[in-house]
Scaffold this motif. Structure first.
Motif, short mmCIF file in Angstrom:
data_model
loop_
_atom_site.label_atom_id
_atom_site.label_comp_id
_atom_site.label_asym_id
_atom_site.label_seq_id
_atom_site.Cartn_x
_atom_site.Cartn_y
_atom_site.Cartn_z
N GLY A 296 0.82 -1.21 0.00
CA GLY A 296 0.00 0.00 0.00
C GLY A 296 0.86 1.27 0.00
O GLY A 296 0.71 2.13 -0.88
N PRO A 297 1.78 1.42 0.95
CA PRO A 297 2.66 2.58 0.94
C PRO A 297 3.52 2.69 -0.31
O PRO A 297 3.71 3.78 -0.86
N THR B 142 13.59 0.49 4.93
CA THR B 142 12.70 1.08 3.92
C THR B 142 12.00 2.32 4.46
O THR B 142 11.90 3.34 3.77
N ALA B 143 11.54 2.24 5.71
CA ALA B 143 10.88 3.40 6.32
C ALA B 143 11.82 4.58 6.42
O ALA B 143 11.45 5.73 6.13
N ALA B 144 13.08 4.33 6.80
CA ALA B 144 14.06 5.42 6.93
C ALA B 144 14.31 6.10 5.59
O ALA B 144 14.35 7.34 5.51
N ALA C 218 5.79 5.83 5.54
CA ALA C 218 6.99 5.27 6.18
C ALA C 218 6.63 4.58 7.49
O ALA C 218 7.14 3.50 7.80
N PHE C 219 5.71 5.18 8.25
CA PHE C 219 5.29 4.58 9.52
C PHE C 219 4.58 3.24 9.28
O PHE C 219 4.82 2.27 10.01
N LEU C 220 3.75 3.18 8.24
CA LEU C 220 3.03 1.93 7.94
C LEU C 220 4.01 0.83 7.53
O LEU C 220 3.87 -0.33 7.96
N ILE C 221 5.00 1.18 6.72
CA ILE C 221 6.01 0.18 6.33
C ILE C 221 6.81 -0.26 7.54
O ILE C 221 7.19 -1.43 7.67
N LEU C 222 7.07 0.68 8.45
CA LEU C 222 7.81 0.35 9.67
C LEU C 222 7.10 -0.75 10.46
O LEU C 222 7.73 -1.59 11.10
N LEU C 223 5.76 -0.78 10.39
CA LEU C 223 4.97 -1.79 11.09
C LEU C 223 4.98 -3.14 10.38
O LEU C 223 4.75 -4.18 11.00
#
Length: 436
Positions: A39-40, A111-113, A203-208
């Protein structure tokens, strides 16, 4: 029987006898995992990146289009290489948390970073950094993608793979279509800086993605996995395209590529089918594209969630995948036959049904043609060439056909339909329940 592997009794996969019950937890884990990375990624690549670049480069136009084309080509090449390498390294990972979990978790953080870094780009002088960061995303996101897919081969017995692939496909379809919808919420003429907020949210969603999937998976230790010396033969086995018992494998690869070329080329030229082919204005074309997209998403979600269990009961993958390709080809040729904008909606219904079936059952088929369960992630990375190859080849094929048929987009459609049928034919040549 639960998925329990001690370090002394490590094995690369489960048999039907070892796993009589459907491992639903694994399905939920991979579905949430793919939803939270895809999604992101789609929201950024299809919505936020073009909008940010238009802001930086002074408006949409050929300059932005050229940069996006370069970005897409470089990204596809980097993704193709890194997914195979990362998959191979994942296959050989010894850890108390398993072969896949360390990669999935670390990949989500990296990836989020990098995605936050993309959100911080503000000037045209920083565009070379933008390209480097995009290559970073294409690399680090494959630390999630390749191992997460391999989990199904590791932890799901063959008789359940259709069902688990369907659960995975629901997350995939929602991420595929939902990401751009969410991304669109961060576009604002009054507040251009809202685009950057979109990068940070994604980025936050991918971090999860990695931690949530890992917690649900509870992957067993791979410390008991036999260690291989990375001599010449070990290197070839770990990193090179498989060469033994691969007939089914390569039929699945090239069959899938042809089918994906059909859907990718249609998506690439859909605006021109409506404007140049059917003489609609941009706003009217946008209305039909929106309706078509909605129809595609609804049918794809419905049929992706049901096709896998049906294929389990039918005890066949290839016939279901071929039927899906037939539906995609029928939907593709309809606008050429009737030349009415309404047929684009019918494309969404018919081809969307085919895409939903294809997205779940083709994944199960891919798992069953793997030459060696111990190199599952690497070989699934090679099968992903069908997607990256289609992204590169579909626009090229469309451009060649456009020149051949006299600067008219509509005759491209029956050719694309035939390409999809050829893909179905290759899939039907697969010998099911055999590795040859």
């Amino acid at each position: 029987m639960e998925n329990k592997q001690s370090s002394q009794e490590w094995h690369a996969s489960f048999t039907d006898k070892q796993q009589p019950k459907v491992p639903v937890r694994v399905g939920i884990a991979v579905a949430i995992g793919v939803l939270l990375w895809l999604g992101p990624f789609n929201g950024v690549s299809s919505i936020l990146n073009p909008a940010k670049l238009a802001n930086i480069m002074g408006g949409a136009g050929s300059k932005v289009n050229s940069f996006l084309a370069i970005l897409g080509t470089i990204g596809a090449v980097v993704s193709t290489l890194t997914t195979i390498i990362i998959g191979a390294l994942s296959d050989r990972t010894h850890s108390r948390w398993g072969r896949r979990t360390p990669w999935i978790v670390v990949g989500s953080f990296l990836t989020a970073a990098v995605m936050v870094g993309l959100g911080l780009i503000k000037t045209e002088q920083q565009l070379p950094i933008f390209i480097l960061l995009w290559c970073g995303i294409q690399t680090f996101i494959n630390m999630i993608v390749a191992p997460l897919l391999a989990v199904i081969a590791d932890q799901v017995a063959p008789m359940h793979r259709g069902t688990i692939s369907s659960i995975y496909a629901v997350g995939f379809v929602i991420g595929q279509y939902g990401g751009p919808v969410v991304g669109g919420r961060f576009l604002s003429n009054a507040n251009p800086g809202l685009i950057n907020t979109g990068y940070f949210v994604f980025a936050f969603l991918i971090l999860l993605s990695g931690p949530v999937a890992a917690i649900l998976l509870k992957e067993p230790s791979s410390m008991g996995m036999p260690k291989e010396k990375l001599d010449l033969s070990g290197f070839v086995r770990a990193f090179i395209f498989p060469i033994h018992k691969v007939r089914n494998f390569y039929l699945a690869l090239f069959g899938k590529m042809l089918i994906v070329i059909t859907t990718t080329a249609f998506a690439t030229y859909q605006v021109f089918f409506l404007t140049s082919g059917m003489n609609l204005g941009s706003s009217e074309a946008g209305k039909y594209i929106s309706l078509m997209g909605t129809a595609t998403m609804i049918t794809a979600i419905i049929f992706s969630s049901t096709a896998g269990p049906v294929s389990d009961k039918l005890k066949t993958r290839k016939w279901v995948v071929a039927f899906a390709a037939l539906l995609i080809s029928i939907g593709t040729v309809l606008p050429f036959i009737f030349k009415s904008p309404v047929t684009m909606i019918w494309y969404g219904v018919i081809a969307g049904t085919g895409s939903g079936i294809f997205s779940s059952v083709d994944q199960a088929l891919n798992l069953e043609v793997l030459p060696d369960p111990e190199t599952a992630a690497k070989d699934l990375g090679i099968l992903n060439l069908a997607n990256t190859g289609a992204q590169i080849l579909a626009p090229v094929l469309g451009a060649i056909l456009f020149d051949m048929v006299g600067k008219n987009y509509m005759p491209i459609l029956p050719v694309l339909a035939v390409v999809g049928l050829l893909g179905a034919g290759m899939v039907l040549m697969i010998n099911e329940h055999k590795t040859v």
